[in-house]
Design an enzyme around this catalytic site. Structure first.
Site, mmCIF file in Angstrom:
data_model
loop_
_atom_site.group_PDB
_atom_site.id
_atom_site.type_symbol
_atom_site.label_atom_id
_atom_site.label_comp_id
_atom_site.label_asym_id
_atom_site.label_seq_id
_atom_site.Cartn_x
_atom_site.Cartn_y
_atom_site.Cartn_z
ATOM 1 N N GLU A 195 -9.866 -2.085 5.310
ATOM 2 C CA GLU A 195 -10.466 -1.824 6.602
ATOM 3 C C GLU A 195 -11.719 -2.679 6.805
ATOM 4 O OE1 GLU A 195 -8.627 -0.331 8.509
ATOM 5 O OE2 GLU A 195 -8.099 1.709 7.972
ATOM 6 N N ASN A 243 -7.542 -3.196 14.194
ATOM 7 C CA ASN A 243 -8.945 -3.463 13.855
ATOM 8 C C ASN A 243 -9.091 -4.646 12.889
ATOM 9 O OD1 ASN A 243 -7.986 -2.464 11.478
ATOM 10 N ND2 ASN A 243 -9.315 -0.665 11.394
ATOM 11 N N ASP A 268 0.807 -1.224 0.000
ATOM 12 C CA ASP A 268 0.000 0.000 0.000
ATOM 13 C C ASP A 268 0.836 1.269 0.000
ATOM 14 O OD1 ASP A 268 0.926 -0.546 2.569
ATOM 15 O OD2 ASP A 268 -1.050 -1.058 3.348
ATOM 16 N N HIS A 302 -7.369 -5.085 10.044
ATOM 17 C CA HIS A 302 -7.101 -4.844 8.616
ATOM 18 C C HIS A 302 -5.812 -5.527 8.152
ATOM 19 C CE1 HIS A 302 -4.824 -0.789 9.490
ATOM 20 N NE2 HIS A 302 -3.953 -1.762 9.318
#
Ligand code: F6R
Length: 321
Positions: free
Chosen positions: A203, A196, A127, A198
């Site tokens: 996400e 979380n 990313d 990801h």
């Protein structure tokens, strides 16, 4: 929104491990079968990239618990190095963030002291932040340059990070996917895990079949990563990221997660239902995923003792050393 669930009981795997073979999906002949859901999802993931051999040799998620993040990173580097030694022109997917830093230091040591050769290796990073040029101190291209590339003998023209300042981000995303295919697909994808759940910047609640695309970062991710930007306001709110589908196309996935902040995400990823609220749980579908944890991040796992038992009783050919 696509919310899907699969409990452990529904996972009908036939473990017919034998020396040299690894476990196998039971395609026919043993009386067990995959659920309709599993078949449809599994068949649909990564049609373009999927190698039939990878489908036929799927083993359960390998969970390795080490005493410390240090030990986990050294093991992770060893696994990555073995892929490169076996295939000098390997295509490696890379991650950024705090987690792989020590692993990269170990790769640099292996290069300097043990002759690990990166000259033919191709890399694809997961990313990049939208709006940051590769020269920006917080860009992931810069991170890779500083923490790995400039210390090893890699050909920079073979290193790929999505271009966060491309004039057309949609074209950039499609081109990234095409470059991965043209390189022959990713042999091993290194991953960290967000608090979380990801992976990459996929996400919670995003599609588990997504491809490289532009994603809006969650508030949790902004809170977790904004320290290096000074404040949340100064941090980009968007990123280009390989999709979950792109990640699942890699022939092997190697995910590292350390520290108490990752307990819940690890628990859901390894033992929770397959669900878009935890993108990391998609690795339960991967035919060859290895997860390396430390005692802190593994603290919530119900079957921690089982993973340790499996680790202690592996055949020699299954051990990473
Ligand atoms: C980084 C990436 C992210 C991180 C994750 C964990 O390229 O794709 O998914 O791996 O946010 O970050 P750290 O390692 O900083 O806890």
């Amino acid at each position: 929104m696509s919310v899907v669930a699969r409990g452990r009981g529904q996972r009908k795997l036939c473990d017919i491990r034998g020396a040299g073979s690894g476990g196998r999906w039971c395609e026919r002949g043993c009386g067990q079968s995959r659920s309709v859901f599993e078949i449809s999802v599994f068949e649909n993931f990564g049609r373009a990239m999927r190698a039939p051999a990878a489908l036929q040799t799927a083993i359960p998620m390998e969970v390795i618990i080490r005493d410390s993040a240090e030990a986990g990173c050294v093991l992770g580097a060893k696994i990555l190095a073995s892929v490169i030694r076996e295939k000098p022109a390997a295509v490696i997917g890379l991650a950024t963030g705090r987690t792989p830093l020590r692993l990269y230091q170990e790769l640099i040591r292996l290069h300097r002291e043990d002759g690990l050769d990166f000259s033919q290796v191709t890399t694809f990073n997961l990313d990049e932040y939208v709006g940051l040029a590769g020269t920006h101190g917080q860009s992931y291209r810069y991170f890779m340059q500083e923490n790995l590339f400039r210390h090893i003998n890699i050909d920079l023209t073979r290193t790929h990070v999505p271009n966060g300042i491309a004039s057309d981000l949609h074209v950039e995303c499609r081109a990234y996917e095409e470059k991965i295919i043209a390189a022959g697909g990713i042999d091993l994808q290194l991953l960290g895990l967000g608090r979380n759940g990801h992976i990459g910047f996929n996400e919670p609640t995003g599609s588990l079949r997504s491809r490289t695309w532009i994603k809006i970062l969650s508030e949790q991710t902004l809170r977790d990563n904004s320290d290096v930007f000074g404040s949340m306001d100064l941090m980009p709110k968007h990123a280009l990221t390989m999709g979950v589908g792109t990640i699942l196309d890699a022939r092997r996935c190697l995910l590292l997660a350390f520290g108490p902040a990752k307990v819940r995400a690890v628990e859901h990823m390894v033992e929770g239902p397959l669900a878009a609220i935890c993108p990391g749980s998609a690795l339960q579908l991967h035919p060859r995923a290895t997860v390396i944890l430390d005692e802190n991040s593994a603290a919530g796992l119900r079957y921690a003792d089982h993973y340790r038992w499996i680790d202690r009783n592996k055949f020699a050919w299954q051990r990473h050393g």
